[in-house]
Design a protein around this motif. Structure first.
Motif, PDB file in Angstrom:
ATOM      1  N   GLY A  11     -14.254  92.923  22.430  1.00 44.78           N
ATOM      2  CA  GLY A  11     -14.191  91.730  23.261  1.00 44.78           C
ATOM      3  C   GLY A  11     -13.501  90.582  22.545  1.00 44.78           C
ATOM      4  N   GLY A  12     -13.806  90.391  21.278  1.00 40.37           N
ATOM      5  CA  GLY A  12     -13.159  89.340  20.499  1.00 40.37           C
ATOM      6  C   GLY A  12     -11.679  89.615  20.313  1.00 40.37           C
ATOM      7  N   PHE A  13     -11.351  90.859  20.049  1.00 44.07           N
ATOM      8  CA  PHE A  13      -9.955  91.232  19.876  1.00 44.07           C
ATOM      9  C   PHE A  13      -9.173  91.015  21.165  1.00 44.07           C
ATOM     10  N   LEU A  14      -9.787  91.354  22.288  1.00 41.65           N
ATOM     11  CA  LEU A  14      -9.139  91.156  23.582  1.00 41.65           C
ATOM     12  C   LEU A  14      -8.899  89.677  23.846  1.00 41.65           C
ATOM     13  N   LEU A  15      -9.854  88.842  23.474  1.00 36.03           N
ATOM     14  CA  LEU A  15      -9.711  87.394  23.643  1.00 36.03           C
ATOM     15  C   LEU A  15      -8.566  86.858  22.785  1.00 36.03           C
ATOM     16  N   ILE A  16      -8.452  87.321  21.563  1.00 40.50           N
ATOM     17  CA  ILE A  16      -7.367  86.889  20.683  1.00 40.50           C
ATOM     18  C   ILE A  16      -6.022  87.299  21.260  1.00 40.50           C
ATOM     19  N   SER A  21      -1.036  85.854  23.960  1.00 39.61           N
ATOM     20  CA  SER A  21      -0.151  86.131  25.093  1.00 39.61           C
ATOM     21  C   SER A  21       0.087  84.880  25.926  1.00 39.61           C
ATOM     22  N   LEU A  22      -0.952  84.111  26.149  1.00 38.86           N
ATOM     23  CA  LEU A  22      -0.820  82.859  26.892  1.00 38.86           C
ATOM     24  C   LEU A  22       0.053  81.861  26.132  1.00 38.86           C
ATOM     25  N   ALA A  23      -0.154  81.743  24.833  1.00 36.35           N
ATOM     26  CA  ALA A  23       0.661  80.832  24.021  1.00 36.35           C
ATOM     27  C   ALA A  23       2.131  81.258  24.038  1.00 36.35           C
TER      28      ALA A  23
END
Length: 75
Positions: A11-16, A21-23
């Motif tokens: 979950g943390g890796f997916l958030l990173i 990706s957004l940046a």
């Protein structure tokens, strides 16, 4: 116990990945808008930079930020 640890890490890796990706998407849009709104010394450079940004997905915006300013017209 181990399954819970793996799920938490995933979950943390997916958030990173999502944040990076957004940046990157924001950087990509910024560069594309900057090219469209700018005047260049050679008018063909606008088309070239748009192609570089669109098709050089990973490196295109970074190259534009490093080299694009030298090709812009100064008034």
């Amino acid at each position: 116990m181990m399954l819970s640890f793996v799920q938490n890490m995933g979950g943390g890796f997916l958030l990173i990945i999502l944040l990076f990706s957004l940046a990157y998407f924001i950087l990509w849009v910024y560069c594309l808008v900057d090219v469209i709104r700018s005047d260049f010394k050679d008018q063909n450079m606008k088309v070239i930079w748009i192609i570089v940004i669109l098709f050089g997905q990973v490196i295109g915006p970074i190259v534009y930020l490093m080299l694009g300013k030298s090709t812009k017209a100064s008034y």
